[in-house]
Design a protein around this motif. Structure first.
Motif, mmCIF file in Angstrom:
data_model
loop_
_atom_site.group_PDB
_atom_site.id
_atom_site.type_symbol
_atom_site.label_atom_id
_atom_site.label_comp_id
_atom_site.label_asym_id
_atom_site.label_seq_id
_atom_site.Cartn_x
_atom_site.Cartn_y
_atom_site.Cartn_z
ATOM 1 N N GLY A 8 0.818 -1.219 0.000
ATOM 2 C CA GLY A 8 0.000 0.000 0.000
ATOM 3 C C GLY A 8 0.849 1.266 0.000
ATOM 4 O O GLY A 8 0.785 2.066 -0.933
ATOM 5 N N PRO A 9 1.687 1.451 1.050
ATOM 6 C CA PRO A 9 2.529 2.647 1.090
ATOM 7 C C PRO A 9 3.402 2.808 -0.149
ATOM 8 O O PRO A 9 3.559 3.926 -0.665
ATOM 9 C CB PRO A 9 3.404 2.414 2.327
ATOM 10 C CG PRO A 9 2.596 1.529 3.195
ATOM 11 C CD PRO A 9 1.778 0.668 2.284
ATOM 12 N N VAL A 10 3.936 1.697 -0.676
ATOM 13 C CA VAL A 10 4.792 1.804 -1.866
ATOM 14 C C VAL A 10 3.976 2.289 -3.057
ATOM 15 O O VAL A 10 4.409 3.178 -3.810
ATOM 16 C CB VAL A 10 5.473 0.450 -2.171
ATOM 17 C CG1 VAL A 10 6.103 0.470 -3.554
ATOM 18 C CG2 VAL A 10 6.522 0.143 -1.115
ATOM 19 N N ALA A 11 2.756 1.741 -3.203
ATOM 20 C CA ALA A 11 1.904 2.164 -4.324
ATOM 21 C C ALA A 11 1.587 3.656 -4.219
ATOM 22 O O ALA A 11 1.688 4.399 -5.204
ATOM 23 C CB ALA A 11 0.616 1.340 -4.342
ATOM 24 N N VAL A 12 1.229 4.109 -3.012
ATOM 25 C CA VAL A 12 0.919 5.532 -2.828
ATOM 26 C C VAL A 12 2.153 6.381 -3.130
ATOM 27 O O VAL A 12 2.085 7.385 -3.854
ATOM 28 C CB VAL A 12 0.424 5.791 -1.388
ATOM 29 C CG1 VAL A 12 0.250 7.284 -1.161
ATOM 30 C CG2 VAL A 12 -0.891 5.065 -1.146
ATOM 31 N N ALA A 13 3.314 5.953 -2.608
ATOM 32 C CA ALA A 13 4.546 6.712 -2.822
ATOM 33 C C ALA A 13 4.868 6.800 -4.307
ATOM 34 O O ALA A 13 5.295 7.855 -4.792
ATOM 35 C CB ALA A 13 5.700 6.065 -2.062
ATOM 36 N N LEU A 14 4.644 5.704 -5.042
ATOM 37 C CA LEU A 14 4.955 5.721 -6.477
ATOM 38 C C LEU A 14 4.050 6.692 -7.236
ATOM 39 O O LEU A 14 4.503 7.383 -8.146
ATOM 40 C CB LEU A 14 4.827 4.315 -7.066
ATOM 41 C CG LEU A 14 6.044 3.413 -6.803
ATOM 42 C CD1 LEU A 14 5.829 2.035 -7.418
ATOM 43 C CD2 LEU A 14 7.323 4.041 -7.349
ATOM 44 N N THR A 15 2.757 6.755 -6.843
ATOM 45 C CA THR A 15 1.882 7.712 -7.535
ATOM 46 C C THR A 15 2.330 9.146 -7.256
ATOM 47 O O THR A 15 2.316 9.985 -8.152
ATOM 48 C CB THR A 15 0.404 7.557 -7.098
ATOM 49 O OG1 THR A 15 0.331 7.742 -5.688
ATOM 50 C CG2 THR A 15 -0.160 6.219 -7.473
ATOM 51 N N VAL A 16 2.772 9.397 -6.004
ATOM 52 C CA VAL A 16 3.249 10.750 -5.675
ATOM 53 C C VAL A 16 4.528 11.046 -6.459
ATOM 54 O O VAL A 16 4.698 12.143 -7.015
ATOM 55 C CB VAL A 16 3.493 10.879 -4.156
ATOM 56 C CG1 VAL A 16 4.189 12.189 -3.848
ATOM 57 C CG2 VAL A 16 2.179 10.790 -3.405
ATOM 58 N N PHE A 17 5.413 10.050 -6.540
ATOM 59 C CA PHE A 17 6.660 10.221 -7.295
ATOM 60 C C PHE A 17 6.355 10.549 -8.762
ATOM 61 O O PHE A 17 6.932 11.467 -9.342
ATOM 62 C CB PHE A 17 7.493 8.941 -7.182
ATOM 63 C CG PHE A 17 8.832 9.021 -7.852
ATOM 64 C CD1 PHE A 17 9.880 9.687 -7.243
ATOM 65 C CD2 PHE A 17 9.041 8.425 -9.087
ATOM 66 C CE1 PHE A 17 11.116 9.757 -7.852
ATOM 67 C CE2 PHE A 17 10.277 8.500 -9.712
ATOM 68 C CZ PHE A 17 11.317 9.163 -9.091
ATOM 69 N N ALA A 18 5.397 9.794 -9.335
ATOM 70 C CA ALA A 18 5.023 10.043 -10.729
ATOM 71 C C ALA A 18 4.488 11.464 -10.891
ATOM 72 O O ALA A 18 4.810 12.156 -11.864
ATOM 73 C CB ALA A 18 3.971 9.027 -11.174
#
Lengths: 162, 283
Positions: A8-18
């Motif tokens: 979950g946290p990784v998915a959220v972080a990746l969307t923010v990174f994108a």
């Protein structure tokens, strides 16, 4: 599975990174003026979806990263994004019930506040600014909201445990 | 992270009021400090290191494209280019010989005049990672930072002229303001007459404005503007722009004069960082 809670946290972080990458990726001349407020849209979604886990604190940090990336006054985007996150957190129960077009309107209100704050801060700091360059992206972002919403909802359903 | 269940911080109806207030105050304080003092330069430098992956990724397609085009260029093309570069080098060397003798002569004359010899600067090449061109802000990101001895206020040149100056320095990257940024003003002089003035950015990459020239100033289209060295930020004698348009304003004290920058702003991939005298880049 052991690392499952991390997804979950990784998915959220990746969307923010994108969103951060899209915020600074070079665009042709006119593209600069209509660049959607990617970071604000992504933050807005995650606050509505997970208000107890993604809230004003993380929004503040994302804002600070935008300040570092774009060379704006340190704290300007942090302030504006915190207030967007606050509005989203405060209305998240109502917003979840709204049909998409009403949600888009609410996004428009929050992003107009965001753009206004940045415009105001630029003015006070004596940085030259063009109103259109600040407010046209708001309109573009509102128009994009339904797609962003659908995309991020798919990401949440796939990766983020309820 | 279940702290949010604590309703002092998060009320489902009213939202995180207290935390928002704290964060807003912190952001405002940060802005005031950043605007008035240089105290947060270190914090910005740390943040720039944090966001370096983003900048790297943004640049990756361009860099890959360059690498690919280098790999794929044909042997014939390379031979052709090699020949051309050799010829150019030869011409540059002859020119350099001539300049060397001129430099010696200049030093001798300066000596005769009892003037202080100007400290020659050194330049180091840096690549441009990203270009950030808004109507109200013209910034570029460089792939050199503290690691190469880059510092705030350092001038930036290219083969044709002055590009801008460094405004924020990070550990591995730096942000530079182009001379066309509305917040930029370059102390220049008109090469033909020596008249000193300021060249102010307009936000447009191919225009500078010279707002402080009186209506009767001796300036005409085609005049070259070079750095005057006043203000101590830009080295003296580098080309900046060519005057394109002179429009006297009968009602106003100042004429409306615009100029076209000579540097290839927003189009180059490499720029030169200028190091004055003793302070210099680590190799």
């Amino acid at each position: 599975m052991k690392g499952r809670w991390l997804r979950g946290p990784v998915a959220v972080a990746l969307t923010v990174f994108a969103a951060l990458v899209l915020t600074v990726v070079p665009m042709p001349g006119w593209g600069e003026v209509v660049r959607p407020l990617w970071a604000a849209l992504v933050v807005f979604y995650w606050v509505i979806a997970l208000p107890e886990r993604f809230s004003v604190g993380l929004a503040w940090i994302v804002g600070l990263l935008i300040d570092a990336l774009t060379g704006s006054l340190l704290g300007a985007h942090a302030l504006a994004l915190t207030l967007v996150a606050f509005l989203a957190a405060r209305w998240h129960l109502k917003l979840r019930m709204f049909p998409l077009w009403q949600q888009s309107l609410a996004v428009g209100v929050a992003l107009a506040l965001y753009a206004f704050l940045l415009f105001w801060i630029d003015g006070m700091a004596g940085r030259m600014n063009h109103p259109l360059a600040r407010f046209l992206p708001v309109a573009v972002s509102v128009a994009l909201w339904p797609w962003i919403y659908a995309l991020l909802r798919a990401v949440r359903r796939r990766f983020v445990p309820a | 992270m279940r702290f949010a269940r604590d309703h002092r911080f998060f009320h489902p109806e009213r939202g995180p009021v207290l935390r928002t207030l704290v964060l807003v105050t912190a952001a405002v304080a940060l802005m005031v400090v950043d605007h008035h003092y240089q105290a947060v330069a270190n914090a910005r430098s740390v943040l720039m290191a944090v966001v370096y992956p983003v900048e790297w990724l943004v640049n990756a397609p361009t860099a890959a494209g360059h690498a690919l085009s280098t790999d794929l260029s044909s042997r014939r093309h390379l031979l052709h280019e090699n020949k051309r570069l050799k010829r150019d080098l030869l011409m540059a060397q002859t020119e350099l010989e001539r300049l060397n003798s001129l430099k010696q002569e200049n030093t001798r004359l300066r000596h005769l005049l009892n003037a202080v010899a100007e400290m020659p600067g050194r330049v180091v090449a840096a690549g441009i990672l990203a270009v950030d061109l808004h109507p109200f802000q013209n910034l570029v990101t460089l792939n050199a930072g503290h690691n190469l001895g880059v510092h705030d206020g350092q001038p930036l040149l290219d083969a044709e002229g002055v590009v801008g100056q460094i405004v924020h320095t990070g550990p591995m990257s730096a942000k530079a303001m182009l001379i066309t940024d509305p917040a930029s003003a370059v102390p220049v002089e008109i090469q033909r007459t020596g008249l000193a003035t300021l060249a102010v950015g307009t936000g447009s990459l191919n225009e500078l404005s010279l707002p402080y020239l009186p209506n009767n100033a001796d300036v005409k289209p085609g005049d070259r503007l070079i750095t005057s060295g006043l203000g101590g930020r830009y080295p003296r004698g580098y080309p900046v722009a060519v005057v394109t348009d002179v429009a006297p304003q009968p009602g106003d004290p100042f004429a409306r004069v615009s100029a076209r920058p000579l540097a290839r702003l927003g189009r180059e991939h490499q720029v030169l960082l200028y190091f004055t005298g003793k302070g210099g880049a680590k190799p």
